[in-house]
Design a protein around this motif. Structure first.
Motif, short mmCIF file in Angstrom:
data_model
loop_
_atom_site.label_atom_id
_atom_site.label_comp_id
_atom_site.label_asym_id
_atom_site.label_seq_id
_atom_site.Cartn_x
_atom_site.Cartn_y
_atom_site.Cartn_z
N LYS A 33 -43.55 -42.32 27.81
CA LYS A 33 -44.42 -43.37 27.41
C LYS A 33 -45.15 -43.09 26.15
O LYS A 33 -45.67 -41.97 25.88
CB LYS A 33 -45.18 -44.14 28.26
CG LYS A 33 -44.35 -44.63 29.60
CD LYS A 33 -45.28 -45.27 30.53
CE LYS A 33 -46.56 -44.43 31.02
NZ LYS A 33 -47.26 -45.25 32.12
N THR A 34 -45.14 -44.24 25.29
CA THR A 34 -46.32 -44.05 24.14
C THR A 34 -47.54 -44.82 24.33
O THR A 34 -47.37 -45.66 25.32
CB THR A 34 -45.52 -44.74 22.94
OG1 THR A 34 -45.48 -46.07 23.42
CG2 THR A 34 -44.12 -44.33 22.60
N SER A 35 -48.38 -44.90 23.70
CA SER A 35 -49.39 -45.63 23.72
C SER A 35 -49.12 -47.12 23.54
O SER A 35 -48.07 -47.39 22.82
CB SER A 35 -50.61 -45.48 22.58
OG SER A 35 -49.94 -45.53 21.41
N GLY A 36 -49.87 -48.06 24.02
CA GLY A 36 -49.29 -49.59 24.24
C GLY A 36 -49.89 -50.33 23.19
O GLY A 36 -50.81 -50.95 23.42
N SER A 87 -44.59 -48.76 18.93
CA SER A 87 -45.03 -47.43 18.97
C SER A 87 -45.85 -46.88 17.93
O SER A 87 -45.82 -47.55 16.88
CB SER A 87 -43.61 -46.24 19.18
OG SER A 87 -44.21 -45.03 19.64
N ASN A 97 -51.23 -37.90 22.07
CA ASN A 97 -51.56 -38.57 23.19
C ASN A 97 -51.49 -37.48 24.26
O ASN A 97 -50.76 -36.40 24.04
CB ASN A 97 -50.49 -39.60 23.72
CG ASN A 97 -50.79 -40.92 23.03
OD1 ASN A 97 -49.66 -41.45 22.59
ND2 ASN A 97 -52.20 -41.67 23.15
N HIS A 121 -41.40 -49.73 33.40
CA HIS A 121 -40.76 -48.23 33.04
C HIS A 121 -39.97 -47.94 34.06
O HIS A 121 -40.10 -47.33 35.14
CB HIS A 121 -41.89 -47.31 32.75
CG HIS A 121 -42.38 -47.53 31.22
ND1 HIS A 121 -41.50 -47.07 30.27
CD2 HIS A 121 -43.66 -47.49 30.80
CE1 HIS A 121 -42.26 -47.30 29.25
NE2 HIS A 121 -43.39 -47.58 29.57
N GLU A 158 -49.18 -55.81 26.39
CA GLU A 158 -49.04 -54.57 25.49
C GLU A 158 -47.42 -54.09 25.62
O GLU A 158 -46.68 -54.19 26.62
CB GLU A 158 -49.85 -53.43 25.86
CG GLU A 158 -51.17 -53.68 25.79
CD GLU A 158 -52.32 -52.63 25.76
OE1 GLU A 158 -51.92 -51.39 25.88
OE2 GLU A 158 -53.74 -52.85 25.78
N SER A 170 -44.96 -50.33 25.54
CA SER A 170 -44.77 -49.23 25.81
C SER A 170 -43.44 -48.65 25.77
O SER A 170 -42.60 -48.94 26.46
CB SER A 170 -45.51 -48.63 27.28
OG SER A 170 -45.39 -47.26 27.24
N SER A 227 -40.22 -45.90 25.81
CA SER A 227 -39.62 -45.00 26.50
C SER A 227 -38.65 -44.33 25.76
O SER A 227 -37.68 -45.00 25.12
CB SER A 227 -39.24 -45.36 28.00
OG SER A 227 -38.94 -44.13 28.51
N GLY A 247 -51.03 -49.89 28.02
CA GLY A 247 -50.31 -48.94 27.53
C GLY A 247 -51.06 -47.49 27.86
O GLY A 247 -52.24 -47.50 28.03
N ARG A 248 -50.37 -46.38 27.34
CA ARG A 248 -51.15 -45.14 27.71
C ARG A 248 -52.06 -45.07 26.45
O ARG A 248 -52.13 -45.22 25.54
CB ARG A 248 -50.17 -43.89 26.96
CG ARG A 248 -50.59 -42.52 27.33
CD ARG A 248 -49.58 -41.46 26.74
NE ARG A 248 -48.64 -41.46 27.91
CZ ARG A 248 -48.29 -40.80 28.81
NH1 ARG A 248 -49.21 -39.62 29.07
NH2 ARG A 248 -47.26 -40.67 29.67
#
Length: 173
Positions: free
Chosen positions: A2-5, A33, A38, A84, A133, A135, A137, A172-173
């Motif tokens: 995952k990425t930040s949201g 993204s 992170n 996810h 948000e 995220s 993948s 998100g992350r």
């Protein structure tokens, strides 16, 4: 991974989104993204055992802007999902697919794309702001070489990024 949201484009202006004649929600452009550092647990990093990573240690990984820009075409026409879950042709998780991602472009530091949400549950989640948000993948290769990015130290960076899906999430992350 995952990425930040990033937030959906809904807060920018009413013109960023529209509904078509069949009720599908179209978002003109949204951040999916970002090039950023992170935290990831060792066991979340692909091939962590081969890389000799501690499964319970937190590693700071850079989503490298050069790699993210190269990855942009791999995010075209991937599923937009309500959760996810890895998406494969032979296990497509159709019950979770709520739309699609289109027209990805990298404008530092963001990977941006248009979205089409065609599922009533997904549209309701956006309209009620219960999920606003995104995220992403994706697959990537970890290059465990330390450095700094915009003043933030990292333990390794993501290379050879390839999109799998984008999830609509609460946070998100």
């Amino acid at each position: 991974m995952k990425t930040s949201g990033p937030l959906l484009a809904f807060d920018r202006s009413a013109s960023a989104r529209r509904y078509d004649d069949d009720g599908r929600l179209h978002v003109e452009i949204s951040n999916i993204s970002k090039a950023v550092v992170n935290p990831y647990l060792g066991r979340e990093v692909p091939k962590w055992q081969e890389l000799g990573l501690d499964p319970d240690r937190v590693y700071q990984l850079l989503r490298d802007p050069v790699e993210l820009e190269k990855a942009a075409p791999t995010f075209r026409n991937i599923p937009l999902q309500l959760k996810h879950v890895h998406h494969k042709a032979n296990d497509s998780q159709q019950a979770l697919v709520i739309g699609t991602v289109g027209d990805p472009v990298f404008v530092a530091p963001y990977l941006m794309a248009s979205l089409c949400i065609w599922d009533e549950q997904g549209i309701a989640a956006v309209e009620t702001r219960t999920m606003v948000e995104l995220s992403s993948s994706y697959h990537y290769d970890a290059l465990m070489q330390s450095g700094t990015y915009e003043g933030t130290a990292y333990d390794g960076k993501m290379t050879n990024i390839r999109g799998n899906h984008v999830a609509l999430v609460e946070s998100g992350r």
